[in-house]
Design an enzyme around this catalytic site. Structure first.
Site, short mmCIF file in Angstrom:
data_model
loop_
_atom_site.label_atom_id
_atom_site.label_comp_id
_atom_site.label_asym_id
_atom_site.label_seq_id
_atom_site.Cartn_x
_atom_site.Cartn_y
_atom_site.Cartn_z
N THR A 28 0.84 -1.19 0.00
CA THR A 28 0.00 0.00 0.00
C THR A 28 0.88 1.25 0.00
OG1 THR A 28 -1.78 -1.12 1.19
CG2 THR A 28 -1.73 1.29 1.34
N GLY A 29 0.44 2.27 -0.73
CA GLY A 29 1.17 3.53 -0.74
C GLY A 29 1.45 4.01 -2.14
N ASP A 81 6.27 -4.14 -1.91
CA ASP A 81 5.72 -3.00 -1.17
C ASP A 81 6.79 -1.94 -1.01
OD1 ASP A 81 3.97 -1.45 0.28
OD2 ASP A 81 3.80 -2.81 1.99
N ALA A 83 8.41 1.47 1.41
CA ALA A 83 8.86 1.67 2.79
C ALA A 83 8.98 3.16 3.05
CB ALA A 83 10.20 0.98 3.03
N ASP A 84 8.80 3.54 4.30
CA ASP A 84 9.02 4.93 4.69
C ASP A 84 10.49 5.17 5.01
OD1 ASP A 84 6.22 5.76 4.56
OD2 ASP A 84 5.94 4.37 6.22
N LYS A 94 7.43 1.12 8.23
CA LYS A 94 6.32 1.17 7.30
C LYS A 94 5.06 1.57 8.08
CE LYS A 94 5.77 -2.27 4.57
NZ LYS A 94 5.35 -1.27 3.56
N GLY A 97 0.99 4.83 5.29
CA GLY A 97 -0.31 4.73 4.64
C GLY A 97 -1.36 4.05 5.50
N GLU A 103 -0.10 -5.22 5.98
CA GLU A 103 1.16 -5.37 5.25
C GLU A 103 2.04 -6.42 5.93
OE1 GLU A 103 1.63 -0.84 3.44
OE2 GLU A 103 2.53 -1.33 5.37
#
EC number: 5.3.1.6
Length: 223
Positions: A28-29, A81, A83-84, A94, A97, A103
């Protein structure tokens, strides 16, 4: 390259990890959205996907990609996916979002975790990005006090002036001011707090591969 161009580049590069004929896990994101758009171009080559959020499920369906419930499958070859933040050891923050719990669940089933992100997400130490913690609503204040005792500054995440509610019906506390020396240890410590659903540290099950967008192209890291 702009940040969006970097995200586009890693999304394209991630397609090579998609196994034809299989069901894959999708995150997600914003970067995951670029990947979904690329996945739509090869949708006839895959059986379908497991989504880590309602938003991801809707985007997959908009491309005509079949979305499966995780309870319907036993294993997946790959989970892709963003990652922040991510370290050179593959540990991640993460949850920006608000989909961290799903996740983490979907990632736990996959044989391989491929992280896609722009190069700015690669850090020496996790914690500059606020650490998300999903909590049971009635435990919000209790958990916040315990997170503060760990040295962080907890803040309830809001949307339109009200607590943001996750797909699981829970709240998110973002913890600022942490410099995370041992991500796996802190992940276990926070997950042991009663009232916590999960923390957005992905260290015990981190990335296996990272595709990072840079001005020079896609950089690949293997952990």
């Amino acid at each position: 390259m702009t940040q969006d161009e970097m995200k586009q580049a890693v999304a394209r590069a991630a397609i090579e990890y998609v196994v034809p004929g299989e069901i894959i896990g999708v995150g997600t994101g914003s970067t995951a959205n670029f990947f979904i758009d690329e996945l739509g171009k090869i949708k006839d080559r895959i059986k379908g996907a497991v989504a880590s959020s309602e938003a991801t499920a809707q985007r997959l369906k908009s491309h005509g990609i079949a979305v499966f419930d995780l309870n319907e499958i036993d294993a997946m070859s790959v989970y892709i996916d963003g990652a922040d933040e991510i370290t050179a050891q593959g540990a991640m923050i993460k949850g920006g979002g608000a989909a961290l719990t799903r996740e983490k669940i979907v990632a736990s089933v996959a044989k391989q975790f491929v992280c896609i992100a722009d190069g700015s997400k690669l850090v020496d130490l996790l914690g500059n990005f606020p650490l998300p913690v999903e909590v049971i609503p009635m435990a919000q204040a209790v958990v916040a006090r315990k997170l503060a005792a760990l040295g962080g500054e907890p803040r309830l995440r809001l949307k339109d002036g009200k607590p943001l509610v996750t797909d699981n019906g829970c709240f998110i506390i973002d913890v600022l001011g942490l410099k995370i020396q041992d991500p796996a240890e802190l992940e276990a410590q926070i997950n042991n707090i009663v009232g916590v659903v999960t923390v957005g540290l992905f260290a015990r099950r981190g990335a296996d591969i990272a595709l990072l967008g840079t001005a020079e192209g896609v950089k690949r890291l293997t952990f």
